[in-house]
Design an enzyme around this catalytic site. Structure first.
Site, PDB file in Angstrom:
ATOM      1  N   ASN A 164      -7.236   8.473   2.555  1.00  0.00           N
ATOM      2  CA  ASN A 164      -6.583   7.858   3.943  1.00  0.00           C
ATOM      3  C   ASN A 164      -7.476   8.017   4.706  1.00  0.00           C
ATOM      4  OD1 ASN A 164      -4.925   5.801   5.062  1.00  0.00           O
ATOM      5  ND2 ASN A 164      -4.380   8.472   6.159  1.00  0.00           N
ATOM      6  N   GLU A 165      -7.741   7.535   5.883  1.00  0.00           N
ATOM      7  CA  GLU A 165      -8.884   7.736   6.586  1.00  0.00           C
ATOM      8  C   GLU A 165      -9.448   9.297   7.226  1.00  0.00           C
ATOM      9  OE1 GLU A 165      -5.377   7.710   9.767  1.00  0.00           O
ATOM     10  OE2 GLU A 165      -5.445   5.805   9.984  1.00  0.00           O
ATOM     11  N   TYR A 201      -5.761   0.120  15.178  1.00  0.00           N
ATOM     12  CA  TYR A 201      -4.688   0.635  16.400  1.00  0.00           C
ATOM     13  C   TYR A 201      -5.452   0.723  17.935  1.00  0.00           C
ATOM     14  CZ  TYR A 201      -1.492   2.545  11.888  1.00  0.00           C
ATOM     15  OH  TYR A 201      -1.430   1.917  11.452  1.00  0.00           O
ATOM     16  N   HIS A 210      -8.440   0.327   9.956  1.00  0.00           N
ATOM     17  CA  HIS A 210      -7.512   0.318  10.348  1.00  0.00           C
ATOM     18  C   HIS A 210      -7.484   0.155  12.156  1.00  0.00           C
ATOM     19  CE1 HIS A 210      -6.215   3.655   7.156  1.00  0.00           C
ATOM     20  NE2 HIS A 210      -6.652   2.436   6.425  1.00  0.00           N
ATOM     21  N   TRP A 251       1.363  -1.288   9.301  1.00  0.00           N
ATOM     22  CA  TRP A 251       1.966   0.224   9.109  1.00  0.00           C
ATOM     23  C   TRP A 251       2.509  -0.133   9.523  1.00  0.00           C
ATOM     24  CZ3 TRP A 251       0.516   4.473   6.195  1.00  0.00           C
ATOM     25  CH2 TRP A 251       1.532   5.596   6.268  1.00  0.00           C
ATOM     26  N   ARG A 269       0.764  -1.153   0.449  1.00  0.00           N
ATOM     27  CA  ARG A 269       0.024  -0.164   0.141  1.00  0.00           C
ATOM     28  C   ARG A 269       0.822   1.255  -0.066  1.00  0.00           C
ATOM     29  NH1 ARG A 269      -3.010   3.061   4.291  1.00  0.00           N
ATOM     30  NH2 ARG A 269      -4.994   3.774   3.179  1.00  0.00           N
ATOM     31  N   GLU A 281      -4.682  -1.057   7.542  1.00  0.00           N
ATOM     32  CA  GLU A 281      -3.199  -0.354   8.659  1.00  0.00           C
ATOM     33  C   GLU A 281      -3.746  -0.876   9.782  1.00  0.00           C
ATOM     34  OE1 GLU A 281      -2.825   3.183   8.742  1.00  0.00           O
ATOM     35  OE2 GLU A 281      -2.818   3.644   6.845  1.00  0.00           O
TER      36      GLU A 281
END
Length: 436
Positions: A154-155, A223, A221, A279, A78, A250
């Site tokens: 992205n995001e 996290y 994503h 990531w 990516r 991610e």
């Protein structure tokens, strides 16, 4: 670079629905596309992303990273791009990125990073501006549908008014299609990609329906929001139970208490046949998220070792896209001297359900149609199917080609898939294939 949430609201996922909702597959003439909840290549072969994020927009000189990422076992990369928030990646630069992906036999996921945190970050671009960037790159993207996935932004929404994500995303998808893009599109969640308010989860079907080509994959994503096994598996299972295509676009690693459980992300993705992209290769302002020290593949960090060499890491689970020839993914059977052969692959299973794929291979002569008989020994039942017409009689399921994939030249293949239910044991079925 990533912005990790420092606070987030607690939320409880709704119980999994007992009824599977099926998303109609797109029958793209060429290129990567969606079949059910699975990414498949133009030849119908499933492709499960196992890859790494590379911050090309900020480190454009690190072109050796593409070969290094391939050597680390990845089948996809990516690539961070910018349309103006940072130094613009021009059409010629993007063409070179695609060329490097192809040289290293990687599927190229291109993402525009300009939209990161829109609504909360004043410097962020809108999704509509991002689509304009892709339109400006159209000349180097058209014809690359076998190799390129377009991650529109992205995001694209921060934590301020995340509800705007649904209308902005549907408009962006429709504008991409109106402007002639045939590529597989990837859509990131709001809340800095982490969807902790479940806007993407609760509006996923609306967004998928906005794509007239039914060729969109959603991306979460993971996290700090996803710091427990339960939070990870519950989120993934919600999408899987509804047949919605999803990848983990991610994720980082658990370097401190309360951070993401990377081991569960990888194992849960592998079990469910979901793609993941970690990531990132190097260059973070928070170096704990670097997989290498200074982009040096000989200096893997702890995070790098975990994703490259771990039990569910890249080298153990990644399969090269078949568009690149030998080394492609999925088990195969040698073609018979005449007629056809069939090979079964388990894409993934979960409590009470599973997904299977069958590849049909013509023998030494062309065939006009095929019929595959699957015999299940453990009481499994097929509930949904695509790319074939299935009928059931007790333990026996008969699959006949669809109108568009029955005629196969010698050695050519077609693939069909299905969702099923099981209880207790889920052994692979026995198969036979007859040609007409």
């Amino acid at each position: 670079m990533k912005r990790r949430l420092t606070t987030y609201a607690a939320a409880v996922l709704a119980a999994l629905a007992s009824v599977l909702f099926f998303v109609r597959p797109a029958y793209a003439a060429t290129g990567l596309h969606i079949s059910g909840r699975t990414i498949v290549e133009a030849n119908g072969q499933p492709f499960v992303m196992r890859g790494i994020n590379h911050p090309h927009a900020w480190y454009a000189s690190q072109t050796s990273s593409f070969a290094a990422i391939k050597a680390a076992g990845a089948n996809s990369v990516r690539v961070v791009l910018s349309g103006g928030r940072w130094t613009t990646n021009t059409a010629s630069d993007v063409a070179n990125v695609i060329s490097m992906c192809k040289q290293n036999k990687l599927i190229c996921v291109l993402e525009d990073h300009d939209t990161t945190g829109y609504g909360e970050d004043g410097a962020a671009y809108t999704l509509d501006q991002s689509v304009n960037y892709w339109i400006g790159l159209k000349s180097v993207l058209v014809g690359q549908e076998d190799y390129v996935v377009i991650n529109i932004g992205n995001e694209p929404i921060g934590n301020t008014n995340p509800a705007q994500w649904t209308s902005a995303t549907t408009a962006a998808i429709q504008k991409m299609r109106t402007n002639g893009f045939q590529h597989l599109l990837m859509i990131d969640a709001p809340n800095w990609g982490q969807d902790w308010q479940f806007v993407m989860r609760d509006n996923a079907q609306t967004v998928l329906n906005a794509d007239t080509q039914h060729n969109t994959v959603l991306s979460i994503h993971m996290y700090a929001v996803f710091h427990t096994a339960a939070s990870i598996t519950s989120y993934l299972d919600y999408f899987q139970s509804r047949g919605w295509p999803l990848v983990v676009g991610e994720f980082g690693w658990q370097f401190a208490a309360g951070e993401v459980d990377d081991q569960t992300v990888m194992s849960a993705a592998v079990t469910r046949g979901i793609g993941y992209l970690g990531w990132s290769w190097s260059g973070n302002t928070d170096p704990i998220l670097d997989m290498t020290t200074g982009f040096n593949p000989a200096q893997l960090t702890t995070w790098g070792q975990r994703i490259v060499n771990g039990t569910n890491g890249l080298k153990a689970t990644a399969k090269q896209a078949t568009i690149y020839g030998e080394g492609g993914g999925g088990p195969s059977t040698p073609p018979p001297t005449a007629g056809c052969a069939a090979a079964y692959t388990s894409i993934g299973q979960w409590n009470g359900g599973f997904q299977g794929e069958v590849k049909v291979t013509a023998g030494s002569a062309a065939i006009n149609g095929w019929t595959v008989t699957l015999t299940f020994a453990n009481g499994q039942a097929v509930t949904q199917s695509w790319n074939a017409t299935l009928t059931s009689n007790g333990a026996t399921v008969t699959a006949r080609n669809a109108g568009y994939n029955g005629r196969l030249s010698a050695g050519a293949t077609a693939t069909f898939g299905f969702l099923g239910s099981w209880n207790g044991t889920n052994n692979a079925p026995t198969l036979s294939c007859t040609a007409s």
